[in-house]
Write an enzyme that holds these catalytic residues in place. Sequence first.
Site, PDB file in Angstrom:
ATOM      1  N   GLU A 106     -13.261 -57.214   4.057  1.00  0.00           N
ATOM      2  CA  GLU A 106     -14.430 -58.089   4.174  1.00  0.00           C
ATOM      3  C   GLU A 106     -15.687 -57.298   3.788  1.00  0.00           C
ATOM      4  OE1 GLU A 106     -14.943 -59.262   8.248  1.00  0.00           O
ATOM      5  OE2 GLU A 106     -16.402 -60.839   7.785  1.00  0.00           O
ATOM      6  N   LYS A 150     -16.375 -67.586   4.277  1.00  0.00           N
ATOM      7  CA  LYS A 150     -15.912 -67.550   5.676  1.00  0.00           C
ATOM      8  C   LYS A 150     -16.417 -68.774   6.430  1.00  0.00           C
ATOM      9  CE  LYS A 150     -15.916 -64.058   9.402  1.00  0.00           C
ATOM     10  NZ  LYS A 150     -16.428 -62.693   9.722  1.00  0.00           N
ATOM     11  N   CYS A 189     -11.376 -62.637   8.224  1.00  0.00           N
ATOM     12  CA  CYS A 189     -11.536 -62.143   9.603  1.00  0.00           C
ATOM     13  C   CYS A 189     -11.501 -63.242  10.667  1.00  0.00           C
ATOM     14  CB  CYS A 189     -12.815 -61.313   9.691  1.00  0.00           C
ATOM     15  SG  CYS A 189     -12.755 -60.026  10.980  1.00  0.00           S
TER      16      CYS A 189
END
Lengths: 563, 563
Positions: free
Chosen positions: A44, A122, A158
């Site tokens: 990330e 995300k 994540c």
Amino acid sequence: MSTIRFALAQLNPIVGDITGNSLAILDAVARAHESGARIIATPEMSLTGYPVDDLASSLDFIRQSEAGVVALAARLATDGYGDAVVVVGYLSAAEQPEFGGARAHNSLAVLHGGQVIASYAKRHLPNYSVFDEERVFVPGSGTLVLNLGGVETGFLICEDLWRPDGPVAELSAQRLDAVVVINASPFDTAKDETRFPLLTTRAAEFACPIVYVNAVGGQDDLVFDGDSAVVDSTGTVLLRATRFVSALELIDITGTGASTDGIALSEPRDDVTPFIGIDLPDLEAIWEALVLGVRDYVTKNGFPSVVVGLSGGIDSAVCAVIAADAIGADRVYGVSMPSRYSSDGSKDDAHELATTIGCHYSIEPIGDLVTPFESQLGLTGIAAENIQARARGMILMSLSNQNGHLVLTTGNKSEVAVGYSTMYGDTVGGFAPIKDVFKTVVWELARWRNSVSRARGETPPIPENSITKAPSAELRPDQTDQDSLPPYEVLDAILEKLVSRRDSIDAVVTDGFDRATVERIAALIAGSEWKRRQGAIGPRISRMAFGRERRLPITVRRTTGLT
Amino acid sequence: MSTIRFALAQLNPIVGDITGNSLAILDAVARAHESGARIIATPEMSLTGYPVDDLASSLDFIRQSEAGVVALAARLATDGYGDAVVVVGYLSAAEQPEFGGARAHNSLAVLHGGQVIASYAKRHLPNYSVFDEERVFVPGSGTLVLNLGGVETGFLICEDLWRPDGPVAELSAQRLDAVVVINASPFDTAKDETRFPLLTTRAAEFACPIVYVNAVGGQDDLVFDGDSAVVDSTGTVLLRATRFVSALELIDITGTGASTDGIALSEPRDDVTPFIGIDLPDLEAIWEALVLGVRDYVTKNGFPSVVVGLSGGIDSAVCAVIAADAIGADRVYGVSMPSRYSSDGSKDDAHELATTIGCHYSIEPIGDLVTPFESQLGLTGIAAENIQARARGMILMSLSNQNGHLVLTTGNKSEVAVGYSTMYGDTVGGFAPIKDVFKTVVWELARWRNSVSRARGETPPIPENSITKAPSAELRPDQTDQDSLPPYEVLDAILEKLVSRRDSIDAVVTDGFDRATVERIAALIAGSEWKRRQGAIGPRISRMAFGRERRLPITVRRTTGLT
């Protein structure tokens, strides 16, 4: 059926360093490609570093990130890796919401053939603990699935993996051969206990292996431990990278076959045996985290060396050994700063430590520095005690000014919690290696580190006397910490409940502790918030570190209402 | 048709002090009731103080808040005010979400007849600028409308009013006679420019008056300016409380009549003329904010007095006058700490200031304190300069230790921005009155404050020489700030763009500034982040104050990617 080699590039980016991070990605791709990998996943925000905090609101930085990912894609092709798929984390522009400053996504880009062929933003933004992602990012929408050489691959970032709703649910509803998750997931001592069970649960839901790539390295107060892994749908760990170091690990994943709109990738010509690293015992993991945190703060900020005041006590000894393990003893400068109250034993212990680890060592007595203050200002009591600690702080800062050293602050979490420190005295410095380590754990670490040296046939670095003697600030005759504080076993147990678990005073008393003691500790914690606000940062190892994880007002008066 | 008297209680709560805040509410209710008011509205979180930060995750504190509001309702009835409606802001328990630490609502309770008769939880949670409400609160749902003595009244909490969707839209769809909005909305110099236009817009949407009650007071780095108001659907300001002070203002609002399930309230027997305060010029508003910020930090934290190092320069002079205005000159201790480089003029200016404002004054030369450090450590250059500033810091802290003074830090925003300060030297202290005030504004404030004294026929407190002379740290012979920095008019203009507006370097250059200068300033800003992290807090007056409003990494290396 087709088999493609994946590479997990466990990289250590520097925040803001788009050029350097690009070069690190290029280097990993070159090595992975050479080993037959055709899908290379990086962490990330691997292009920008993480966390970027409010830099995510800088239009400049967003533009540079977007241009950076395009330039990287082009360079990958120029350098002969256009036939590979490279997954990069970066910052991408978002529409600015009416309220709030966020104007960027936390995104991943898929690079292939010299182009950015796909991207994903995300969706779940953590905004608790050390995370402020609702503040700095705009959430994305949709999911990304690509057929890569016959391997039907989903993508997540994540926090997306941690929550069952949204992207996890949507990917679970599809037939996939692999899910690539890129992460910048910081270390804490309990992380392993949640990370691997989660991977097992999700791999079962996806019914395919999860390729989990985590960042590694220190970034201010956060330490990323890596621990990149591949777990299959039965919960079997197929691959696990070594923690706390940069790594490049390979694994072959078989897909059910190419789709019509898939990306052609060549299969590997040989076999590979994925590496499966072992887990680390808690004390070793903490030590590695502290060493990595110190090393990266020093090197990423360009310090030539560190200086640490050696009192002969356990805290400064452990800090010096961490520093020596991190950057080499030749870059560590120990200074003994004895006063009239320093015992001979303390001076000997400081000298023994420096000799054993082989760091630079000097002695600067503070007597002649302190006396003029005492006499001019007529100092007595606490003011006279503090002036000694402050003279030491001035010495360390002077040495820093003259030689460019980073000053390491040696306070531990127990002291930081109750404010057992002299502001602008022992609190001076830029980085505090053990500020998130309770005193009782400092002792455990010292014993563990000595045992490592013993096992290697080396002299244990930390003098036995520093471990066994009663802790003392040595600011007045025969002083010990326990004149002012409960025994550290008791103090740390109370702090664990009041601070880490946010238990109420009543709950701690119910657990068997003396009410007056618990109330006094609670008052000390609240009353020293102003000290913590002005304290140096240091590596976080717990789930409730002082600093960005625990945000409390300075001005507070606790009363319980009318009766 | 019925008319009910509303009271706007512009209160100054202390965070955590449920007892004290309850008593302040009781007092306001008693006075309002005596004046015929039957609906008394207090600010957002009036029972708990605001912001509570992570205290909102303390189960203890949530329980105490919930019990506190019940106890307050009972006491109101016992004391004879059960016939009134009292609106209180408090913390209420929420279901804990699966992810995130938040477990409380930011709520309002409506108290009547000894009971909590209704409550409403804030729905829009600001999570930008200085706010972390998505972190600490769980959003509510639904709307609250009550018929209070025939006045159909809707309720909102702060951010709810700012956003057009959700509760604003839902209340706008109903026929209402009044909307009560309780707020803890911090001051910044641009707040007025947005607050009143918003009230006008929303009152038109609601087609009824808005009763806007804001908190007042300093809480750490935030200053709440009050400015409570009533604005009707035509945009007319019917009532406006004086800013920066606690206030209780009355207004009669006429409703279309009681509903069957409404609450009976008695109508007032006399008339009342609502107070309409005037707006404050910018410099006066800033001064009031700084004075209130200092006063409340000192008094809420229980300091008997403050100590400030008087250099003869403008910054320390302005800080001393702010302190004297805040808590009285008899609680202000000025210390002149001359070195061999201090000009006679500086010493005279410090003395003149202290004499004019009538604060305590002492002289502590630093020569004999500094020499032993210089000779023992062989200090030269920047290390020798810094030791002077650090000796002064040690003096101030010693005086604090001996006498309980709060040390005021005198750095201004321009210095803080570029790190023009000595760590643990001039940066020591617990509160920094002008840390959010650019140097050019410090001069303006000094001239303005002197003109106020002149207009009152008093001696202007700030020596003319402190205003007109070239700024100097006086750490070496003939030093001026402009040896190291561009002229402050240029520096502040660049800082306004780079920091406050987050402009890119390119954009600032396009605005006509020298590229090399802008790049150097940008590098200084980034390089001094570690200093700011360890700096004292101080009152925020801008829309981009250093601290909780601007969160950037310390470790950062800015490069722009591959080319």
